[in-house]
Write an enzyme that holds these catalytic residues in place. Structure first.
Site, PDB file in Angstrom:
ATOM      1  N   CYS A 141      -3.264   2.106 -12.975  1.00 17.68           N
ATOM      2  CA  CYS A 141      -2.429   1.027 -12.453  1.00 17.68           C
ATOM      3  C   CYS A 141      -1.282   0.710 -13.411  1.00 17.68           C
ATOM      4  CB  CYS A 141      -3.269  -0.219 -12.197  1.00 17.68           C
ATOM      5  SG  CYS A 141      -2.427  -1.468 -11.217  1.00 17.68           S
ATOM      6  N   ASP A 145      -1.206  -6.393  -2.560  1.00 19.50           N
ATOM      7  CA  ASP A 145      -1.132  -6.183  -4.003  1.00 19.50           C
ATOM      8  C   ASP A 145      -1.471  -7.462  -4.758  1.00 19.50           C
ATOM      9  OD1 ASP A 145      -0.625  -4.259  -6.064  1.00 19.50           O
ATOM     10  OD2 ASP A 145       1.242  -5.304  -6.519  1.00 19.50           O
ATOM     11  N   GLU A 177      -4.849   4.718  -5.948  1.00 22.96           N
ATOM     12  CA  GLU A 177      -3.440   4.331  -5.958  1.00 22.96           C
ATOM     13  C   GLU A 177      -2.697   4.966  -4.778  1.00 22.96           C
ATOM     14  OE1 GLU A 177      -1.683   2.253  -7.792  1.00 22.96           O
ATOM     15  OE2 GLU A 177      -3.311   1.646  -9.109  1.00 22.96           O
ATOM     16  N   TYR A 202       2.256   3.176 -11.991  1.00 23.72           N
ATOM     17  CA  TYR A 202       3.299   2.224 -11.623  1.00 23.72           C
ATOM     18  C   TYR A 202       4.530   2.364 -12.509  1.00 23.72           C
ATOM     19  CZ  TYR A 202       1.429  -0.634  -7.866  1.00 23.72           C
ATOM     20  OH  TYR A 202       1.010  -1.078  -6.639  1.00 23.72           O
TER      21      TYR A 202
END
Length: 229
Positions: free
Chosen positions: A130, A46, A202, A134
């Site tokens: 993203c 990440d 993702e 998240y």
């Protein structure tokens, strides 16, 4: 309340998001049973991802059509490198000792391809998952985890479940909605495509962390497995 373009995107990716919620990596992260080695692998990948994601965000700032959008994406690029990366560096001894996995390479290459070959509306839509996914994952994990002070991965969960990150996510959605409202049908179709594709990446990214994915045939082997003390 009228349906927004982002509402349409969220509905269109319901199957992907449901699959994300069921991933064993996130299930283990939520209840604290995730193997530490898998978590460190994920954090290293990440951190490497965020470097190129920040470049995509910086490209969005360069393409932006309003001063407030420039400021938002520039700050987001800064936060991706400085604020979020600090969490990774505190858990991984040396991020630079790692090689980007096939999935990390594929995801960042896709975002940078959108940045270099498509317009501002498409890029804004491509970087949105993203933020949004998240934020949703962080909220769900927070509900599952309970007291973060006693949770082995509480610092990570807190990063993506806080109000500031949710506010940034809402800002990104507002930008995408405005751009979609101004766009022609062909541009809106491309925005849907890049949002769906990035959402799929993702899922692939977390799945790769669960598998501790490496390059086949020794092409670019992942390096480093040591946890920070």
């Amino acid at each position: 309340m009228p349906t927004t373009f982002c509402d349409e995107l969220w509905t269109a990716t319901a199957e992907i998001r449901s699959a994300i919620d069921k991933l064993p990596f996130l299930t283990g992260l939520g209840d604290g049973t995730l193997d530490r080695e898998k978590f460190v692998y994920y954090l290293a990948q990440d951190a490497l991802y965020l470097r190129d994601y920040a470049r995509a965000l910086a490209s969005a700032a360069a393409k932006a059509d309003r001063p407030q959008d420039i400021a938002f994406f520039a700050k987001s690029a800064h936060d991706a490198v400085v604020v979020e990366s600090s969490l990774h560096q505190s858990n991984v001894v040396d991020v630079d000792a790692w090689t980007p996995s096939p999935t990390c390479t594929g995801y960042t290459s896709y975002l940078l391809s959108v940045a270099h070959t498509q317009g501002y509306p498409e890029l804004a839509a491509a970087v949105l998952p993203c933020f949004w996914i998240y934020a949703e994952v962080g909220r769900g994990l927070l509900e599952q985890a309970g007291d973060l002070a006693a949770h082995p991965y509480g610092d990570w969960i807190a990063t993506y479940a806080d109000e500031e990150f949710e506010a940034a996510t809402e800002h990104a959605r507002q930008i995408v909605n405005r751009l979609a409202d101004q766009a022609d049908p062909a541009t809106r179709a491309r925005m849907r495509t890049v949002f769906t594709t990035a959402s799929t990446w993702e899922w692939m990214f977390w799945d790769a962390a669960w598998r501790v994915e490496s390059w086949p045939f020794g092409a670019a082997p992942a390096q480093g497995t040591e946890c920070a003390k």
